[in-house]
Write a protein that holds these residues in place. Sequence first.
Motif, PDB file in Angstrom:
ATOM      1  N   LYS A  34     -10.605  -7.639   1.105  1.00 20.89           N
ATOM      2  CA  LYS A  34      -9.345  -6.886   0.992  1.00 20.89           C
ATOM      3  C   LYS A  34      -8.477  -7.430  -0.142  1.00 20.89           C
ATOM      4  N   VAL A  38      -7.097  -5.178  -3.344  1.00 18.07           N
ATOM      5  CA  VAL A  38      -5.688  -5.069  -3.761  1.00 18.07           C
ATOM      6  C   VAL A  38      -5.528  -5.500  -5.220  1.00 18.07           C
ATOM      7  N   TRP A  41      -7.258  -2.834  -7.644  1.00 15.05           N
ATOM      8  CA  TRP A  41      -6.950  -1.427  -7.387  1.00 15.05           C
ATOM      9  C   TRP A  41      -6.715  -0.703  -8.715  1.00 15.05           C
ATOM     10  N   PRO A  49      -2.068   0.217  -2.358  1.00 12.87           N
ATOM     11  CA  PRO A  49      -1.677  -0.794  -1.368  1.00 12.87           C
ATOM     12  C   PRO A  49      -0.828  -1.877  -2.019  1.00 12.87           C
ATOM     13  N   VAL A  52      -2.379  -6.855   1.462  1.00 11.43           N
ATOM     14  CA  VAL A  52      -3.678  -6.835   2.126  1.00 11.43           C
ATOM     15  C   VAL A  52      -3.568  -6.184   3.507  1.00 11.43           C
ATOM     16  N   VAL A  55      -4.483  -2.454   3.953  1.00 16.30           N
ATOM     17  CA  VAL A  55      -5.857  -2.019   3.674  1.00 16.30           C
ATOM     18  C   VAL A  55      -6.723  -2.176   4.917  1.00 16.30           C
ATOM     19  N   VAL A  91      -5.898   3.184   3.129  1.00 18.35           N
ATOM     20  CA  VAL A  91      -4.608   2.537   2.879  1.00 18.35           C
ATOM     21  C   VAL A  91      -3.595   3.104   3.860  1.00 18.35           C
TER      22      VAL A  91
END
Length: 118
Positions: A34, A38, A41, A49, A52, A55, A91
Amino acid sequence: MTEEDLIDIKFRLYDGSDIGPFRYSSASTVDMLKQRIVSDWPKGKTITPKAVTEVKLISSGKILDNNKTVGQCKTPYGEVAGGIIIMHVVVQPSLAKTKTEKKIDDSPRKFVCSCSIL
């Protein structure tokens, strides 16, 4: 670490685009995945997001717990084509903002019956 301990994972986003594939140790945790999502992304997405905690990862129809390892998340029925596991990314922005911005509806309620008897 042997090749068997490494797992290729691709993350499928809400719009059908992908992040990855990346190679992870089977001892890597879902929380580590995760964090990578992030930080990597893609720019310009309508939903992004901020942390974390926003997500969720889904693999084989199950939401993965942060403390699980990649090895524990592998599908029990063998490898997928190409050896890459695809995990879906969801998300969910935190609800803290929406609760404080909630409007209180003071208008009187009107109840209307729409029953019809034939």
